[in-house]
Design an enzyme around this catalytic site. Structure first.
Site, PDB file in Angstrom:
ATOM      1  N   ARG A 106      38.400  38.991  29.770  1.00 38.25           N
ATOM      2  CA  ARG A 106      38.677  37.941  28.774  1.00 38.25           C
ATOM      3  C   ARG A 106      38.545  38.488  27.357  1.00 38.25           C
ATOM      4  O   ARG A 106      39.331  38.144  26.481  1.00 38.25           O
ATOM      5  CB  ARG A 106      37.690  36.772  28.933  1.00 38.25           C
ATOM      6  N   TYR A 209      37.870  40.875  41.898  1.00 34.13           N
ATOM      7  CA  TYR A 209      39.037  41.691  41.518  1.00 34.13           C
ATOM      8  C   TYR A 209      38.625  42.688  40.435  1.00 34.13           C
ATOM      9  O   TYR A 209      37.656  42.461  39.712  1.00 34.13           O
ATOM     10  CB  TYR A 209      40.239  40.836  41.080  1.00 34.13           C
ATOM     11  N   ASP A 287      42.562  23.491  27.435  1.00 33.03           N
ATOM     12  CA  ASP A 287      41.497  22.755  28.127  1.00 33.03           C
ATOM     13  C   ASP A 287      41.161  21.432  27.428  1.00 33.03           C
ATOM     14  O   ASP A 287      40.667  20.506  28.071  1.00 33.03           O
ATOM     15  CB  ASP A 287      40.222  23.605  28.202  1.00 33.03           C
TER      16      ASP A 287
HETATM   17  C1  LIG Z   1      34.982  31.120  36.003  1.00 37.28           C
HETATM   18  C2  LIG Z   1      36.290  30.803  35.385  1.00 37.28           C
HETATM   19  C3  LIG Z   1      37.335  31.583  35.756  1.00 37.28           C
HETATM   20  C4  LIG Z   1      38.595  31.338  35.223  1.00 37.28           C
HETATM   21  N1  LIG Z   1      39.601  32.146  35.597  1.00 37.28           N
HETATM   22  C5  LIG Z   1      40.809  31.940  35.054  1.00 37.28           C
HETATM   23  C6  LIG Z   1      41.895  32.811  35.371  1.00 37.28           C
HETATM   24  O1  LIG Z   1      41.732  33.754  36.169  1.00 37.28           O
HETATM   25  N2  LIG Z   1      43.118  32.586  34.800  1.00 37.28           N
HETATM   26  C7  LIG Z   1      43.299  31.550  33.922  1.00 37.28           C
HETATM   27  O2  LIG Z   1      44.431  31.379  33.434  1.00 37.28           O
HETATM   28  N3  LIG Z   1      42.283  30.702  33.592  1.00 37.28           N
HETATM   29  C8  LIG Z   1      41.055  30.878  34.122  1.00 37.28           C
HETATM   30  N4  LIG Z   1      40.032  30.062  33.781  1.00 37.28           N
HETATM   31  C9  LIG Z   1      40.250  28.950  32.846  1.00 37.28           C
HETATM   32  C10 LIG Z   1      40.354  29.411  31.418  1.00 37.28           C
HETATM   33  O3  LIG Z   1      39.320  30.288  31.103  1.00 37.28           O
HETATM   34  C11 LIG Z   1      40.361  28.219  30.466  1.00 37.28           C
HETATM   35  O4  LIG Z   1      41.282  27.273  30.944  1.00 37.28           O
HETATM   36  C12 LIG Z   1      40.780  28.694  29.092  1.00 37.28           C
HETATM   37  O5  LIG Z   1      39.811  29.559  28.553  1.00 37.28           O
HETATM   38  C13 LIG Z   1      41.016  27.518  28.145  1.00 37.28           C
HETATM   39  O6  LIG Z   1      41.347  28.018  26.891  1.00 37.28           O
HETATM   40  P1  LIG Z   1      41.234  27.099  25.623  1.00 37.28           P
HETATM   41  O7  LIG Z   1      41.638  27.969  24.484  1.00 37.28           O
HETATM   42  O8  LIG Z   1      41.949  25.822  25.844  1.00 37.28           O
HETATM   43  O9  LIG Z   1      39.691  26.702  25.508  1.00 37.28           O
HETATM   44  P2  LIG Z   1      38.416  27.624  25.337  1.00 37.28           P
HETATM   45  O10 LIG Z   1      38.599  28.961  25.914  1.00 37.28           O
HETATM   46  O11 LIG Z   1      37.264  26.801  25.816  1.00 37.28           O
HETATM   47  O12 LIG Z   1      38.277  27.824  23.756  1.00 37.28           O
HETATM   48  C14 LIG Z   1      37.859  26.785  22.900  1.00 37.28           C
HETATM   49  C15 LIG Z   1      37.400  27.398  21.586  1.00 37.28           C
HETATM   50  O13 LIG Z   1      37.118  26.339  20.678  1.00 37.28           O
HETATM   51  C16 LIG Z   1      35.877  26.553  20.051  1.00 37.28           C
HETATM   52  N5  LIG Z   1      35.319  25.240  19.715  1.00 37.28           N
HETATM   53  C17 LIG Z   1      34.898  24.293  20.584  1.00 37.28           C
HETATM   54  N6  LIG Z   1      34.467  23.196  19.913  1.00 37.28           N
HETATM   55  C18 LIG Z   1      34.640  23.471  18.602  1.00 37.28           C
HETATM   56  C19 LIG Z   1      34.373  22.727  17.429  1.00 37.28           C
HETATM   57  N7  LIG Z   1      33.845  21.498  17.468  1.00 37.28           N
HETATM   58  N8  LIG Z   1      34.658  23.292  16.225  1.00 37.28           N
HETATM   59  C20 LIG Z   1      35.193  24.547  16.162  1.00 37.28           C
HETATM   60  N9  LIG Z   1      35.448  25.304  17.263  1.00 37.28           N
HETATM   61  C21 LIG Z   1      35.182  24.764  18.455  1.00 37.28           C
HETATM   62  C22 LIG Z   1      35.069  27.305  21.096  1.00 37.28           C
HETATM   63  O14 LIG Z   1      33.986  28.006  20.533  1.00 37.28           O
HETATM   64  C23 LIG Z   1      36.123  28.204  21.709  1.00 37.28           C
HETATM   65  O15 LIG Z   1      36.258  29.405  21.007  1.00 37.28           O
HETATM   66  C24 LIG Z   1      38.774  30.261  34.302  1.00 37.28           C
HETATM   67  C25 LIG Z   1      37.711  29.466  33.937  1.00 37.28           C
HETATM   68  C26 LIG Z   1      36.469  29.722  34.480  1.00 37.28           C
HETATM   69  C27 LIG Z   1      35.310  28.845  34.103  1.00 37.28           C
END
Ligand SMILES: Cc1cc2nc3c(=O)[nH]c(=O)nc-3n(C[C@H](O)[C@H](O)[C@H](O)COP(=O)(O)OP(=O)(O)OC[C@H]3O[C@@H](n4cnc5c(N)ncnc54)[C@H](O)[C@@H]3O)c2cc1C
Length: 391
Positions: A106, A209, A287
């Site tokens: 990641r 993996y 997410d």
């Molecule tokens: C164990 C595990 C394995 C996974 N494996 C996979 C995989 O193999 N392939 C895949 O595609 N997905 C996988 N996922 C899912 C994937 O990691 C998430 O769906 C993805 O990271 C979502 O990205 P995002 O940018 O929407 O949110 P996030 O990665 O949660 O990023 C949100 C960001 O917003 C910031 N933030 C939050 N609140 C605030 C606030 N109030 N003010 C300012 N900043 C804020 C956080 O600090 C963070 O940096 C996995 C998840 C888990 C738990």
């Protein structure tokens, strides 16, 4: 519409937020990312980037950078927990040469995106915790320390605990799946090949993996249980608890678990896909709109697809609201289907009663031997989809 000079704040420098920032910047917008953390870092963990995610990275010119730091996956193997016997093998090569499937750390993906975002002229502002967003034609972002900023468009890519999602949808309590998961990375002392292995046991499974040229192995271990309530990725646990729960897993899995020094554990919750993704000039992404269980490894990939469509829909619309409405319409159905598929997948690995287990395993063995293409074909709608060619 012309995005040139449009002032956009993206909340969250995760995979979704950074991809959206890059897509919008490439279309001329003036983008600033607000991130609550003091640095753009990631705790150790792996990510599978399937061909549909690679399509977005390719369109953004980042495929080569990812290839250097990732391992190309050759297969997904389903194995029995006791002796590691192969039950079924899905050949990822069957997806085609033009549809690579990667295993990546990641940190490496975030790093590649952050570098590209900065090079494109996006500002990333750290230690900017957003308290709430006031939607409208000129949305206001309210920071935790009281400062406010008004912009043309706000994208809430702030993950599972999004501040924008409840503003648009109210609060809905998630449903505890009675499953907990641990994740860890360990050195590759077992010669783990370039495949994802799912070791299936009664009410538990372990996925492993390789990462970083095969030097490390990523582990996700899932157990069914009751009475766990915490949701969050960063809760530390004692590795002895992980080893204790999987003590009857033999062979390679045992050897990998023996080397775990640091582990995180979290409760798996099911959240409905948000019914409303946008209001006025603000929208959810990744997410924040649709947290998903990890059983299809599609959360980050869906966030990247969202980001592409967001930019495309805005560019093709007459105004921001029409663009955001088109974005939700183009994304919501696909995302719902992926989230539902991930929710159903855990049960497939966790059969307990021996006759049912044996029958299910036999069925998988026969299917993967007699009709490997057909088995892989079940996932074409996810993996073979190229969002950058769908308008
Ligand atoms: C164990 C595990 C394995 C996974 N494996 C996979 C995989 O193999 N392939 C895949 O595609 N997905 C996988 N996922 C899912 C994937 O990691 C998430 O769906 C993805 O990271 C979502 O990205 P995002 O940018 O929407 O949110 P996030 O990665 O949660 O990023 C949100 C960001 O917003 C910031 N933030 C939050 N609140 C605030 C606030 N109030 N003010 C300012 N900043 C804020 C956080 O600090 C963070 O940096 C996995 C998840 C888990 C738990």
């Amino acid at each position: 519409m012309d995005l040139n000079g449009l002032k956009i704040r993206v909340i969250g420098a995760g995979i979704g937020g950074l991809t959206a920032a890059l897509v919008l910047r490439e279309r001329g917008a003036d983008v600033t990312v607000l991130e609550q953390a003091e640095a753009i870092t990631e705790v150790g963990a792996g990510l599978q980037v399937s061909p549909n995610g690679m399509a977005v990275l390719r369109a953004l010119g980042l495929e080569a950078a990812l290839q250097v730091r990732a391992v190309r996956g050759q297969a997904v193997e389903l194995r029995d927990y006791a002796r590691g016997r192969l039950v079924s093998r899905l050949n990822l090569g069957a997806l085609g040469d033009d549809a690579p499937y990667y295993f990546v750390h990641r940190f490496d993906l975030i790093d590649i995106l952050a570098e590209a975002v900065r090079a494109a002229g996006v500002k990333i502002r750290l230690l900017q915790k957003v308290e709430t967003v006031v939607p409208g034609d000129v949305p206001r972002v309210v920071l935790a320390h009281g400062q406010e900023v008004s912009v043309d468009l706000v994208i809430g890519a702030d993950g599972l605990h999004s501040k924008l999602r409840p503003v648009l949808n109210g609060t809905v309590a998630p449903f505890f799946t009675r499953q907990v998961a641990w994740r860890a990375t360990v050195p590759n002392t077992v010669g783990h090949g370039p495949v994802a292995k799912v070791h299936m046991g009664p009410r538990r499974h372990v996925v492993s993996y390789p990462l970083r040229g095969g030097e490390m192995v990523n582990i996700v271990a899932v157990q069914e249980r009751s009475g766990w309530h915490e949701e969050g990725w960063h809760i530390a646990d004692d590795p002895a608890n992980l080893r204790g729960c999987f003590s009857d897993f033999e062979g390679e899995t045992k050897a990998l678990l023996a080397n775990v020094e640091t582990v995180r554990k979290w409760g798996l919750f099911r959240h409905p896909v948000a019914p409303i993704w946008h209001k006025g000039h603000s929208a959810l992404l990744g997410d924040a709109a649709h947290p998903t269980l990890p059983f299809m490894a599609q959360g980050a990939v869906m966030a990247m697809e969202d980001a592409w469509v967001l930019g495309d829909a805005l560019a093709k619309a007459d105004d921001i609201e029409a663009g955001l409405a088109a974005y939700q319409m183009r994304r919501q159905g696909r995302v719902r289907r992926v989230v539902d598929t991930a929710s159903k997948n855990a049960r497939r690995y966790h059969l307990s009663a021996p006759p049912v287990r044996m029958a299910a395993h036999l069925g998988l063995t026969i299917a993967s031997t007699l009709a490997p293409k057909a088995m892989m074909g079940h996932f074409d709608w996810i993996y073979r989809y190229d969002v950058t060619k769908d308008s």
